[in-house]
Each structure stands twice: as structure tokens, then as C-alpha cells.
Design a protein around this motif. Sequence first.
Motif, PDB file in Angstrom:
ATOM      1  N   HIS A  42     -11.235   7.475   8.429  1.00 26.43           N
ATOM      2  CA  HIS A  42     -11.627   6.284   9.336  1.00 26.43           C
ATOM      3  C   HIS A  42     -10.413   5.607  10.049  1.00 26.43           C
ATOM      4  CE1 HIS A  42     -13.788   2.742  10.401  1.00 26.43           C
ATOM      5  NE2 HIS A  42     -12.926   1.837   9.550  1.00 26.43           N
ATOM      6  N   LEU A  43      -9.234   5.261   9.315  1.00 29.35           N
ATOM      7  CA  LEU A  43      -8.303   4.395   9.851  1.00 29.35           C
ATOM      8  C   LEU A  43      -7.575   5.161  10.947  1.00 29.35           C
ATOM      9  CD1 LEU A  43      -6.968   2.994   6.791  1.00 29.35           C
ATOM     10  CD2 LEU A  43      -7.939   1.803   8.306  1.00 29.35           C
ATOM     11  N   ALA A  44      -7.567   6.735  10.704  1.00 28.14           N
ATOM     12  CA  ALA A  44      -6.869   7.435  11.555  1.00 28.14           C
ATOM     13  C   ALA A  44      -7.542   7.368  13.088  1.00 28.14           C
ATOM     14  CB  ALA A  44      -6.595   8.934  11.226  1.00 28.14           C
ATOM     15  N   ALA A  45      -8.691   7.637  12.868  1.00 34.77           N
ATOM     16  CA  ALA A  45      -9.630   7.554  14.035  1.00 34.77           C
ATOM     17  C   ALA A  45      -9.675   6.248  14.908  1.00 34.77           C
ATOM     18  CB  ALA A  45     -11.088   7.791  13.839  1.00 34.77           C
ATOM     19  N   VAL A  83       0.210   0.805  12.920  1.00 32.66           N
ATOM     20  CA  VAL A  83       0.010  -0.416  12.005  1.00 32.66           C
ATOM     21  C   VAL A  83      -1.540  -0.439  11.591  1.00 32.66           C
ATOM     22  CG1 VAL A  83       0.223  -2.527  11.213  1.00 32.66           C
ATOM     23  CG2 VAL A  83       1.924  -1.511  12.922  1.00 32.66           C
ATOM     24  N   ALA A  84      -1.751  -0.212  10.252  1.00 32.21           N
ATOM     25  CA  ALA A  84      -3.170  -0.558   9.815  1.00 32.21           C
ATOM     26  C   ALA A  84      -3.114  -1.655   8.897  1.00 32.21           C
ATOM     27  CB  ALA A  84      -3.684   0.976   8.925  1.00 32.21           C
ATOM     28  N   VAL A  85      -3.558  -2.742   9.078  1.00 33.16           N
ATOM     29  CA  VAL A  85      -3.959  -3.824   8.377  1.00 33.16           C
ATOM     30  C   VAL A  85      -5.225  -3.607   7.474  1.00 33.16           C
ATOM     31  CG1 VAL A  85      -4.240  -6.543   8.171  1.00 33.16           C
ATOM     32  CG2 VAL A  85      -2.763  -5.375   9.902  1.00 33.16           C
ATOM     33  N   THR A  86      -5.113  -3.469   6.402  1.00 37.71           N
ATOM     34  CA  THR A  86      -6.507  -3.279   5.461  1.00 37.71           C
ATOM     35  C   THR A  86      -6.026  -3.266   4.181  1.00 37.71           C
ATOM     36  OG1 THR A  86      -7.999  -1.377   4.929  1.00 37.71           O
ATOM     37  CG2 THR A  86      -5.645  -0.666   5.294  1.00 37.71           C
ATOM     38  N   PRO A  87      -7.024  -3.790   3.033  1.00 32.42           N
ATOM     39  CA  PRO A  87      -6.818  -3.814   1.894  1.00 32.42           C
ATOM     40  C   PRO A  87      -6.005  -2.689   1.075  1.00 32.42           C
ATOM     41  CG  PRO A  87      -9.127  -4.606   2.171  1.00 32.42           C
ATOM     42  CD  PRO A  87      -8.499  -3.702   3.594  1.00 32.42           C
ATOM     43  N   LEU A  91      -2.723   1.101  -3.606  1.00 31.95           N
ATOM     44  CA  LEU A  91      -1.686   1.718  -2.814  1.00 31.95           C
ATOM     45  C   LEU A  91      -0.158   1.573  -2.730  1.00 31.95           C
ATOM     46  CD1 LEU A  91      -4.301   1.918   0.250  1.00 31.95           C
ATOM     47  CD2 LEU A  91      -4.219   3.635  -1.479  1.00 31.95           C
ATOM     48  N   GLY A  92       0.601   2.386  -2.022  1.00 36.01           N
ATOM     49  CA  GLY A  92       1.944   2.067  -1.726  1.00 36.01           C
ATOM     50  C   GLY A  92       2.702   2.000  -2.983  1.00 36.01           C
ATOM     51  N   GLU A  93       3.327   0.604  -2.989  1.00 32.49           N
ATOM     52  CA  GLU A  93       4.348   0.399  -4.168  1.00 32.49           C
ATOM     53  C   GLU A  93       3.559   0.567  -5.731  1.00 32.49           C
ATOM     54  OE1 GLU A  93       4.319  -4.309  -3.467  1.00 32.49           O
ATOM     55  OE2 GLU A  93       4.611  -2.702  -2.120  1.00 32.49           O
ATOM     56  N   GLU A  94       2.175   0.325  -5.652  1.00 31.14           N
ATOM     57  CA  GLU A  94       1.431   0.239  -6.858  1.00 31.14           C
ATOM     58  C   GLU A  94       1.233   1.556  -7.195  1.00 31.14           C
ATOM     59  OE1 GLU A  94      -2.048  -1.965  -6.513  1.00 31.14           O
ATOM     60  OE2 GLU A  94      -0.932  -3.960  -6.269  1.00 31.14           O
ATOM     61  N   ASN A  95       0.978   2.545  -6.277  1.00 28.44           N
ATOM     62  CA  ASN A  95       0.879   4.075  -6.750  1.00 28.44           C
ATOM     63  C   ASN A  95       1.349   4.882  -5.516  1.00 28.44           C
ATOM     64  OD1 ASN A  95      -0.170   6.294  -7.742  1.00 28.44           O
ATOM     65  ND2 ASN A  95      -2.369   5.797  -7.739  1.00 28.44           N
ATOM     66  N   PRO A  96       2.702   5.211  -5.620  1.00 26.66           N
ATOM     67  CA  PRO A  96       3.383   5.964  -4.596  1.00 26.66           C
ATOM     68  C   PRO A  96       2.760   7.345  -4.289  1.00 26.66           C
ATOM     69  CG  PRO A  96       4.866   4.768  -6.046  1.00 26.66           C
ATOM     70  CD  PRO A  96       3.486   4.551  -6.631  1.00 26.66           C
ATOM     71  N   ALA A  97       1.934   7.808  -5.292  1.00 26.45           N
ATOM     72  CA  ALA A  97       1.458   9.176  -5.247  1.00 26.45           C
ATOM     73  C   ALA A  97       0.174   9.179  -4.177  1.00 26.45           C
ATOM     74  CB  ALA A  97       0.925   9.671  -6.482  1.00 26.45           C
ATOM     75  N   ASP A  98      -0.315   8.034  -4.077  1.00 26.23           N
ATOM     76  CA  ASP A  98      -1.432   7.845  -3.094  1.00 26.23           C
ATOM     77  C   ASP A  98      -0.896   7.031  -1.808  1.00 26.23           C
ATOM     78  OD1 ASP A  98      -3.102   9.076  -4.557  1.00 26.23           O
ATOM     79  OD2 ASP A  98      -3.903   7.394  -5.595  1.00 26.23           O
ATOM     80  N   SER A  99      -0.010   7.413  -1.211  1.00 20.50           N
ATOM     81  CA  SER A  99       0.573   6.655   0.084  1.00 20.50           C
ATOM     82  C   SER A  99      -0.603   6.914   1.236  1.00 20.50           C
ATOM     83  CB  SER A  99       1.863   7.251   0.445  1.00 20.50           C
ATOM     84  OG  SER A  99       2.232   7.031   1.765  1.00 20.50           O
ATOM     85  N   LEU A 100      -1.231   5.767   1.591  1.00 21.74           N
ATOM     86  CA  LEU A 100      -2.139   5.854   2.686  1.00 21.74           C
ATOM     87  C   LEU A 100      -1.221   6.171   4.000  1.00 21.74           C
ATOM     88  CD1 LEU A 100      -4.704   5.707   3.796  1.00 21.74           C
ATOM     89  CD2 LEU A 100      -4.596   3.071   3.628  1.00 21.74           C
ATOM     90  N   ALA A 101       0.122   5.658   3.931  1.00 21.86           N
ATOM     91  CA  ALA A 101       0.749   5.801   5.375  1.00 21.86           C
ATOM     92  C   ALA A 101       1.082   7.398   5.453  1.00 21.86           C
ATOM     93  CB  ALA A 101       1.944   5.185   5.127  1.00 21.86           C
ATOM     94  N   ALA A 102       1.306   8.042   4.282  1.00 21.76           N
ATOM     95  CA  ALA A 102       1.625   9.682   4.420  1.00 21.76           C
ATOM     96  C   ALA A 102       0.236  10.141   4.976  1.00 21.76           C
ATOM     97  CB  ALA A 102       1.762  10.148   3.347  1.00 21.76           C
ATOM     98  N   LEU A 103      -1.143   9.833   4.364  1.00 15.80           N
ATOM     99  CA  LEU A 103      -2.151  10.311   4.754  1.00 15.80           C
ATOM    100  C   LEU A 103      -2.595  10.115   6.411  1.00 15.80           C
ATOM    101  CD1 LEU A 103      -4.456   9.570   1.670  1.00 15.80           C
ATOM    102  CD2 LEU A 103      -3.672  11.911   2.236  1.00 15.80           C
ATOM    103  N   LEU A 104      -2.244   9.055   6.742  1.00 17.01           N
ATOM    104  CA  LEU A 104      -2.390   8.685   8.023  1.00 17.01           C
ATOM    105  C   LEU A 104      -1.678   9.646   9.177  1.00 17.01           C
ATOM    106  CD1 LEU A 104      -2.641   4.671   8.120  1.00 17.01           C
ATOM    107  CD2 LEU A 104      -4.693   6.322   8.126  1.00 17.01           C
ATOM    108  N   ARG A 105      -0.319   9.852   8.572  1.00 15.19           N
ATOM    109  CA  ARG A 105       0.589  10.582   9.294  1.00 15.19           C
ATOM    110  C   ARG A 105      -0.063  12.059   9.504  1.00 15.19           C
ATOM    111  NH1 ARG A 105       4.238  15.157   9.585  1.00 15.19           N
ATOM    112  NH2 ARG A 105       5.768  14.479  11.506  1.00 15.19           N
ATOM    113  N   ASP A 106      -0.599  12.494   8.263  1.00 16.06           N
ATOM    114  CA  ASP A 106      -1.054  13.873   8.314  1.00 16.06           C
ATOM    115  C   ASP A 106      -2.315  14.086   9.268  1.00 16.06           C
ATOM    116  OD1 ASP A 106       0.753  14.811   6.588  1.00 16.06           O
ATOM    117  OD2 ASP A 106      -0.476  14.389   4.661  1.00 16.06           O
ATOM    118  N   ARG A 107      -3.199  13.075   9.164  1.00 16.01           N
ATOM    119  CA  ARG A 107      -4.169  13.005  10.105  1.00 16.01           C
ATOM    120  C   ARG A 107      -4.020  12.889  11.638  1.00 16.01           C
ATOM    121  NH1 ARG A 107      -5.383  13.540   5.489  1.00 16.01           N
ATOM    122  NH2 ARG A 107      -7.248  13.071   4.502  1.00 16.01           N
ATOM    123  N   LEU A 108      -2.989  11.973  11.904  1.00 12.77           N
ATOM    124  CA  LEU A 108      -2.666  11.819  13.419  1.00 12.77           C
ATOM    125  C   LEU A 108      -1.701  12.981  13.962  1.00 12.77           C
ATOM    126  CD1 LEU A 108      -1.774   7.826  13.594  1.00 12.77           C
ATOM    127  CD2 LEU A 108      -3.951   9.092  14.285  1.00 12.77           C
TER     128      LEU A 108
END
Length: 255
Positions: A42-45, A83-87, A91-108
Motif C-alpha cells: 500500500h505504501l509503495a503504491a 518518506v512514509a509518515v505512518t504509525p 518497526l524499525g529500532e523496536e524490531n530491526p528484523a521487520d524493517s519497513l524501509a527495506a520492504l519499501l525499497r524491495d517494492r519500489l
Amino acid sequence: MRPGRLFLLALSGALTCMFTGLAGPAAAAPLERADQPSRADHLAAALRRDPVYVTDHAPRSLPPDAAARIRASVARLGVPAYVAVTPTVGLGEENPADSLAALLRDRLGKDGVYIVVDPSGGHGEARQFGGSRRLPVDDAWWAAKFELPHDVSAPDMVGRFVDVALSGRARERRDHPRPRPESATRKALNADDEADRRADHVEMAAFGGGAALSGLPLLGLLVVRRVRRGKRSQGNGSQGRGRRKGKRGRGRGRT
């Protein structure tokens, strides 16, 4: 049906329910984790249409010009930025294994700096993928977090991140951060405490003044009584001396 068969059927049903209950959490986990890729889709779109996405579910946490301010800030980086401003809970520093930034790069599938930041600005991540110009993204992100209050807005967080990334002192500012300013909530609480202290001082002063005023009549009464007692003592003393003189005079006349 024989009692033995009924017992076996009941036992089989109980074991099936037990194993189903044990497998429930394990079976639910893939469903929960499957929600993350769909969110990234959704965010990548949205980022394909505009490299700055700002959620519309947090109007109280974001200023009306949030997207414009973020777009102006990341333009200074000189590299592609998304840049994605979203809850960002979990994510991120709380759970580096679930990097939303990495997923967005894979999608784009595009190189650049990817920033995922919470509307309040307190949590998120920044990562750079590819590109010939490397920026101290990780150091700049943490330095910006250390230098800003917890409840900073997302545009302020991104703006400070860009400032630090271009300062040439990102690692130094991360390792030796300046004193962190108070949050808006902390300032409001301090203001309330100060107002309470001022109210207490005024109340105590009013109480002391009232007590002093109410004590004046009593003090006056005590002074008057003291003066009267003094006069009585003086009068009794003069009468006693006159009586003694009279007795002495009568004694002399007899002799």
C-alpha cells in the motif's frame, strides 16, 4: 453404539481440540506477519505517485503543511529520497528484523534514502540503499532523535535528520548529543506545577495576613489590660506608703 466406541469418539474430539488450541498461536503468527507486506504494498503504491507519503489518520499530530516541509527538507540531501509518515509500532529500532524501509525499497526497486517516521516523530528509521553518494544516515537519524524531544512532529524530525546528515559531524553529534530539550507535555506539566506553587504562596500570604489582622484586637486588649494592671499596682503601692506614714505619726504622738 457401544460405550467403547463412544469413549473413543469423545477422546478423539478432546485431543483434536487440544492440538488445535496449541497450534492456534503458531498458525496465527503467519497471518499477523502477512499484514506487513500488504502494508508495504500500500505504501509503495503511494510512494510511486509521490515520494512523500503522509498518513491522513493523525491530523492532531501533524501540521497542515507537513508534506511540503518534508519535501523541502529531503530535497537538500541531493539524492533520491522516499518518506512514509505512518504509525511505526513494532518497526524499525523496536524490531530491526521487520524493517519497513527495506520492504519499501524491495517494492519500489529504486535506490535512495528511505525514511519511515511516526506522525509524532518519536520513532522510525532511515536507511540508504545504493547510490554513488553515501550519507551517514544511521548516525544522523540517531543524533536527531537524541537532540529532539520525544513528542517532536515528523516534519521537525526529518528536518533535523537532514541537518545532521549534511553537517559533516553526524557521528560526533550521535556520540556526544546536546542536552535533550523538554517535550511539550513536560513543559505543560512544569507550567502547571509552577502555577500551583504560586497559588500556594498567595494562599499562605493571605492566611498570614488574615491571621495578623485578626490578632491585632487581641494584642490591643492584652496591652490595655497590662497598662491597667500597672496603674493598679502603682495605686496600691502609694496607698500602702500613706498608711505606714500615718501609723508612724500616731506612734510618735503617744510618746
